[in-house]
Design a protein around this motif. Structure first.
Motif, mmCIF file in Angstrom:
data_model
loop_
_atom_site.group_PDB
_atom_site.id
_atom_site.type_symbol
_atom_site.label_atom_id
_atom_site.label_comp_id
_atom_site.label_asym_id
_atom_site.label_seq_id
_atom_site.Cartn_x
_atom_site.Cartn_y
_atom_site.Cartn_z
ATOM 1 N N ASN A 102 9.680 4.291 6.642
ATOM 2 C CA ASN A 102 9.254 3.682 5.373
ATOM 3 C C ASN A 102 8.477 4.697 4.528
ATOM 4 O O ASN A 102 7.392 4.401 3.992
ATOM 5 C CB ASN A 102 8.400 2.437 5.618
ATOM 6 N N THR A 103 9.050 5.866 4.434
ATOM 7 C CA THR A 103 8.374 6.978 3.757
ATOM 8 C C THR A 103 9.336 7.631 2.774
ATOM 9 O O THR A 103 10.527 7.771 3.057
ATOM 10 C CB THR A 103 7.890 8.011 4.785
ATOM 11 N N SER B 26 4.500 13.375 0.566
ATOM 12 C CA SER B 26 4.956 12.210 1.307
ATOM 13 C C SER B 26 4.286 10.965 0.754
ATOM 14 O O SER B 26 3.132 11.019 0.309
ATOM 15 C CB SER B 26 4.609 12.344 2.800
ATOM 16 N N CYS B 27 5.003 9.870 0.814
ATOM 17 C CA CYS B 27 4.460 8.574 0.407
ATOM 18 C C CYS B 27 4.789 7.575 1.501
ATOM 19 O O CYS B 27 5.958 7.213 1.672
ATOM 20 C CB CYS B 27 5.054 8.140 -0.920
ATOM 21 N N ALA B 28 3.772 7.154 2.218
ATOM 22 C CA ALA B 28 3.945 6.145 3.253
ATOM 23 C C ALA B 28 3.761 4.771 2.633
ATOM 24 O O ALA B 28 2.732 4.491 2.009
ATOM 25 C CB ALA B 28 2.936 6.367 4.376
ATOM 26 N N ILE B 29 4.761 3.901 2.818
ATOM 27 C CA ILE B 29 4.773 2.585 2.184
ATOM 28 C C ILE B 29 4.538 1.518 3.244
ATOM 29 O O ILE B 29 5.204 1.513 4.280
ATOM 30 C CB ILE B 29 6.117 2.340 1.483
ATOM 31 N N GLN C 141 0.845 -1.193 0.000
ATOM 32 C CA GLN C 141 0.000 0.000 0.000
ATOM 33 C C GLN C 141 0.879 1.241 0.000
ATOM 34 O O GLN C 141 1.843 1.330 0.771
ATOM 35 C CB GLN C 141 -0.928 0.008 1.220
ATOM 36 N N LEU C 142 0.545 2.165 -0.883
ATOM 37 C CA LEU C 142 1.243 3.441 -0.968
ATOM 38 C C LEU C 142 0.214 4.537 -0.715
ATOM 39 O O LEU C 142 -0.799 4.603 -1.410
ATOM 40 C CB LEU C 142 1.864 3.626 -2.353
#
Length: 119
Positions: free
Chosen positions: A77-78, A21-24, A3-4
Motif C-alpha cells: 500500500n505504498t 515513498s508514501c505509505a497509505i 493517513q499518508l
C-alpha cells in the motif's frame, strides 16, 4: 482514518536522484488517483505526478517528464516517486495526495517531505 506518510526526502546535488515513498493506511486506494504535489519556496503548490489506481495510467507535469517515475506496490500500500537528474528547480516540499481520480479534487494530503537540490 486515512493517513499518508511520506519519506525519502533530503539534500542532493544537481543531477542526483532520490526516491520518495508514501505509505497509505486507512483506505484501500483501488479507485483513486494517488499523486504527488510539491511546493517550492514562495510558490504555489503544483501537481507533479499521479497514478490512477484502477488503470495504473500515469501522469506527469511537463517539468518532470522523462526524469520522474511514479509507481506503486499494492502489497505494501505504498506509492513511490523516483526522481532522477534533479535540478535546483525541483527543490520544495513534496506531498503525497489522494484524489478523486487523477483529474479530481484532493481529499487527503500527507505532511510532506522536503527535497533540496543544491551544490
Amino acid at each position: 482514518q486515512v493517513q499518508l506518510v511520506e519519506s525519502g526526502g533530503g539534500l542532493v546535488r544537481p543531477g542526483g536522484s532520490l526516491r520518495l515513498s508514501c505509505a497509505i493506511s486507512g483506505v484501500t486506494p483501488d479507485y483513486y488517483g494517488i499523486g504527488w504535489f510539491r511546493q517550492a519556496p514562495g510558490k504555489e503548490r503544483e501537481g507533479v505526478s499521479c497514478i490512477d489506481s484502477s488503470s495504473d495510467n500515469t501522469f506527469y507535469d511537463d517539468s518532470v517528464k522523462g526524469r520522474f517515475t511514479i509507481s506503486r506496490d499494492n502489497a505494501r500500500n505504498t506509492v513511490y516517486l523516483q526522481m532522477n537528474n534533479l535540478t535546483p528547480e525541483d527543490t520544495g516540499d513534496y506531498y503525497c495526495v489522494l484524489r478523486w481520480g487523477c483529474g479530481g479534487a484532493v481529499f487527503s494530503l500527507g505532511q510532506g517531505t522536503q527535497v533540496t537540490v543544491s551544490s
